[in-house]
Write a protein that holds these residues in place. Structure first.
Motif, PDB file in Angstrom:
ATOM      1  N   GLY A 124     -23.309 -15.833  -5.618  1.00  0.00           N
ATOM      2  CA  GLY A 124     -24.128 -15.502  -6.781  1.00  0.00           C
ATOM      3  C   GLY A 124     -25.312 -14.615  -6.459  1.00  0.00           C
ATOM      4  N   ASP A 125     -25.673 -14.487  -5.162  1.00  0.00           N
ATOM      5  CA  ASP A 125     -26.779 -13.608  -4.791  1.00  0.00           C
ATOM      6  C   ASP A 125     -26.378 -12.150  -4.968  1.00  0.00           C
ATOM      7  OD1 ASP A 125     -28.334 -15.747  -4.169  1.00  0.00           O
ATOM      8  OD2 ASP A 125     -28.059 -15.613  -1.997  1.00  0.00           O
ATOM      9  N   VAL A 126     -27.354 -11.327  -5.311  1.00  0.00           N
ATOM     10  CA  VAL A 126     -27.122  -9.884  -5.445  1.00  0.00           C
ATOM     11  C   VAL A 126     -27.532  -9.210  -4.139  1.00  0.00           C
ATOM     12  CG1 VAL A 126     -27.719  -7.795  -6.711  1.00  0.00           C
ATOM     13  CG2 VAL A 126     -27.483  -9.959  -7.928  1.00  0.00           C
ATOM     14  N   VAL A 127     -26.632  -8.426  -3.577  1.00  0.00           N
ATOM     15  CA  VAL A 127     -26.879  -7.764  -2.295  1.00  0.00           C
ATOM     16  C   VAL A 127     -26.522  -6.286  -2.418  1.00  0.00           C
ATOM     17  CG1 VAL A 127     -26.419  -9.862  -0.977  1.00  0.00           C
ATOM     18  CG2 VAL A 127     -24.552  -8.269  -1.452  1.00  0.00           C
ATOM     19  N   LYS A 128     -26.983  -5.538  -1.441  1.00  0.00           N
ATOM     20  CA  LYS A 128     -26.661  -4.118  -1.360  1.00  0.00           C
ATOM     21  C   LYS A 128     -25.920  -3.856  -0.067  1.00  0.00           C
ATOM     22  CE  LYS A 128     -28.655   0.504  -1.828  1.00  0.00           C
ATOM     23  NZ  LYS A 128     -29.904   1.290  -1.999  1.00  0.00           N
ATOM     24  N   TYR A 129     -24.750  -3.233  -0.184  1.00  0.00           N
ATOM     25  CA  TYR A 129     -23.949  -2.870   0.983  1.00  0.00           C
ATOM     26  C   TYR A 129     -23.742  -1.359   0.963  1.00  0.00           C
ATOM     27  CZ  TYR A 129     -19.915  -2.336   4.057  1.00  0.00           C
ATOM     28  OH  TYR A 129     -19.050  -1.915   5.049  1.00  0.00           O
ATOM     29  N   SER A 168     -30.868  -7.970  -2.577  1.00  0.00           N
ATOM     30  CA  SER A 168     -31.526  -7.112  -3.555  1.00  0.00           C
ATOM     31  C   SER A 168     -32.640  -7.867  -4.270  1.00  0.00           C
ATOM     32  CB  SER A 168     -30.516  -6.593  -4.579  1.00  0.00           C
ATOM     33  OG  SER A 168     -29.520  -5.801  -3.963  1.00  0.00           O
ATOM     34  N   SER A 169     -33.700  -7.149  -4.570  1.00  0.00           N
ATOM     35  CA  SER A 169     -34.790  -7.723  -5.364  1.00  0.00           C
ATOM     36  C   SER A 169     -34.531  -7.412  -6.835  1.00  0.00           C
ATOM     37  CB  SER A 169     -36.122  -7.126  -4.925  1.00  0.00           C
ATOM     38  OG  SER A 169     -36.228  -5.782  -5.372  1.00  0.00           O
ATOM     39  N   PRO A 170     -35.220  -8.098  -7.751  1.00  0.00           N
ATOM     40  CA  PRO A 170     -35.027  -7.820  -9.181  1.00  0.00           C
ATOM     41  C   PRO A 170     -35.835  -6.622  -9.675  1.00  0.00           C
ATOM     42  CG  PRO A 170     -36.542  -9.639  -8.902  1.00  0.00           C
ATOM     43  CD  PRO A 170     -36.094  -9.255  -7.520  1.00  0.00           C
ATOM     44  N   ASP A 171     -36.424  -5.859  -8.751  1.00  0.00           N
ATOM     45  CA  ASP A 171     -37.310  -4.757  -9.134  1.00  0.00           C
ATOM     46  C   ASP A 171     -36.550  -3.442  -9.266  1.00  0.00           C
ATOM     47  OD1 ASP A 171     -39.251  -6.683  -8.871  1.00  0.00           O
ATOM     48  OD2 ASP A 171     -39.892  -6.011  -6.882  1.00  0.00           O
ATOM     49  N   VAL A 227     -39.531  -5.192 -13.562  1.00  0.00           N
ATOM     50  CA  VAL A 227     -39.027  -6.427 -12.968  1.00  0.00           C
ATOM     51  C   VAL A 227     -38.008  -7.040 -13.920  1.00  0.00           C
ATOM     52  CG1 VAL A 227     -39.606  -8.696 -12.046  1.00  0.00           C
ATOM     53  CG2 VAL A 227     -41.228  -6.802 -11.807  1.00  0.00           C
ATOM     54  N   CYS A 228     -36.769  -7.180 -13.445  1.00  0.00           N
ATOM     55  CA  CYS A 228     -35.707  -7.768 -14.260  1.00  0.00           C
ATOM     56  C   CYS A 228     -35.727  -9.290 -14.131  1.00  0.00           C
ATOM     57  CB  CYS A 228     -34.347  -7.230 -13.826  1.00  0.00           C
ATOM     58  SG  CYS A 228     -34.249  -5.433 -13.849  1.00  0.00           S
ATOM     59  N   ASP A 232     -28.899  -9.199 -10.952  1.00  0.00           N
ATOM     60  CA  ASP A 232     -27.643  -8.602 -11.403  1.00  0.00           C
ATOM     61  C   ASP A 232     -27.777  -7.909 -12.755  1.00  0.00           C
ATOM     62  OD1 ASP A 232     -28.045 -10.883 -12.851  1.00  0.00           O
ATOM     63  OD2 ASP A 232     -26.042 -11.715 -12.557  1.00  0.00           O
ATOM     64  N   MET A 233     -28.989  -7.905 -13.344  1.00  0.00           N
ATOM     65  CA  MET A 233     -29.230  -7.231 -14.624  1.00  0.00           C
ATOM     66  C   MET A 233     -29.897  -5.870 -14.424  1.00  0.00           C
ATOM     67  SD  MET A 233     -30.673 -10.564 -16.718  1.00  0.00           S
ATOM     68  CE  MET A 233     -30.917  -9.659 -18.238  1.00  0.00           C
ATOM     69  N   LYS A 234     -30.045  -5.437 -13.190  1.00  0.00           N
ATOM     70  CA  LYS A 234     -30.820  -4.238 -12.895  1.00  0.00           C
ATOM     71  C   LYS A 234     -30.261  -2.986 -13.566  1.00  0.00           C
ATOM     72  CE  LYS A 234     -32.218  -3.674  -8.640  1.00  0.00           C
ATOM     73  NZ  LYS A 234     -32.253  -3.659  -7.156  1.00  0.00           N
ATOM     74  N   LEU A 235     -28.950  -2.844 -13.571  1.00  0.00           N
ATOM     75  CA  LEU A 235     -28.344  -1.638 -14.142  1.00  0.00           C
ATOM     76  C   LEU A 235     -28.632  -1.545 -15.637  1.00  0.00           C
ATOM     77  CD1 LEU A 235     -26.658   0.803 -13.391  1.00  0.00           C
ATOM     78  CD2 LEU A 235     -24.605  -0.498 -13.943  1.00  0.00           C
TER      79      LEU A 235
END
Length: 266
Positions: A124-129, A168-171, A227-228, A232-235
């Protein structure tokens, strides 16, 4: 009829009795260990987010079981006069060959244990690859599966590449160019209105004007932090924030600058 002492003096009988005693002691020890393990696990509620820790316990359990069995076999062979030194040396050579052949596989396993023990990320965590951002959908000792937020594709990576993964941060940071002919006071008032309009968007928890970011060729670049509510709502939050910015600029009759090219011909 031979007495017990006479039977004990027979090497084969003595070795057999000692071997049986060692096996019985090992079995009793294993039953006690397994009973303690079961009673401990009953006190824990295993859910989706603690399944990783359960996998680690399973690996440790299997490792201990194999190690005890291997040591038991070596001990019994040694008691019965078998030279286990050459056997251990052979196992060492075989392990080295297998390790070289399966080094990538072993790297995945080692990093998988590292991820689970250090709580690097959870389902469930949001990550960047690399350049892709997504949600952790599943992971085990060998691989991690990431669901892309932008495309919805399922990305599977080997755990040895975990160094390329970051949480990923919510920013969200948005660059807003404004024209040079807009006075500082008017620009600040406009940016306050922009920030307030962004705060009203769905899924956005906060919005802040961070200041002037750069002096570009045809505009002054300003930086806004959004700040989201969830990473996962960043987009979607970015799209709604951009729409709010454009509506505010149109309402204030401010055009977004763009580069002009002047061509002089004789």
């Amino acid at each position: 009829m031979k007495t017990i002492s006479e039977l004990w003096n027979i090497a084969a009988v003595r070795h057999a009795v000692i071997s049986i005693v060692i096996i019985l002691i090992t079995v009793v020890f294993w039953l006690i260990y397994r009973s303690i393990k079961k009673s401990y696990l009953k006190k824990k509620n295993i859910d989706e987010r603690t399944r990783a820790a359960s996998s680690v316990r399973s690996v440790i359990y299997d490792t201990i079981k194999v190690s005890i069995f291997f040591l038991l076999v070596l001990t019994i062979l040694q008691i019965n006069g078998v030279n286990v030194t050459s056997l251990i040396a052979g196992v060492g050579v075989a392990s080295a060959v297998i390790g070289l052949a399966l080094q990538d596989f072993l790297k995945d396993i080692i990093m998988g244990v590292h991820i689970m023990m250090d709580d690097f990320y959870q389902i469930g965590d949001v990550v960047k690859y690399e350049d892709e951002e997504g949600t952790i959908e599943a992971f085990n000792l060998r691989t991690t599966k990431i669901r892309s937020i932008g495309s919805g594709d399922l990305i599977t990576i080997c755990n040895r590449n975990v160094s390329k993964v970051s949480k990923s941060s919510p920013d969200v940071y948005i660059h807003l160019p404004l024209p040079y002919d807009l006075k500082i006071g008017d620009a600040n008032a406009l940016l306050e209105k922009v920030v307030e309009s962004i705060k009203e968007c769905e899924g956005i928890a906060a919005s802040t004007f961070l200041g002037t970011n750069n002096f570009d060729d045809s505009s002054v670049d300003h930086l806004i932090k959004v700040v989201c509510e969830k990473p996962d709502m960043k987009l979607g939050c970015r799209r709604r924030a951009l729409a709010a910015i454009r509506q505010t600029l149109e309402a204030e009759h401010v055009d977004i600058p763009y580069q002009h090219v002047d061509v002089h011909m004789k």
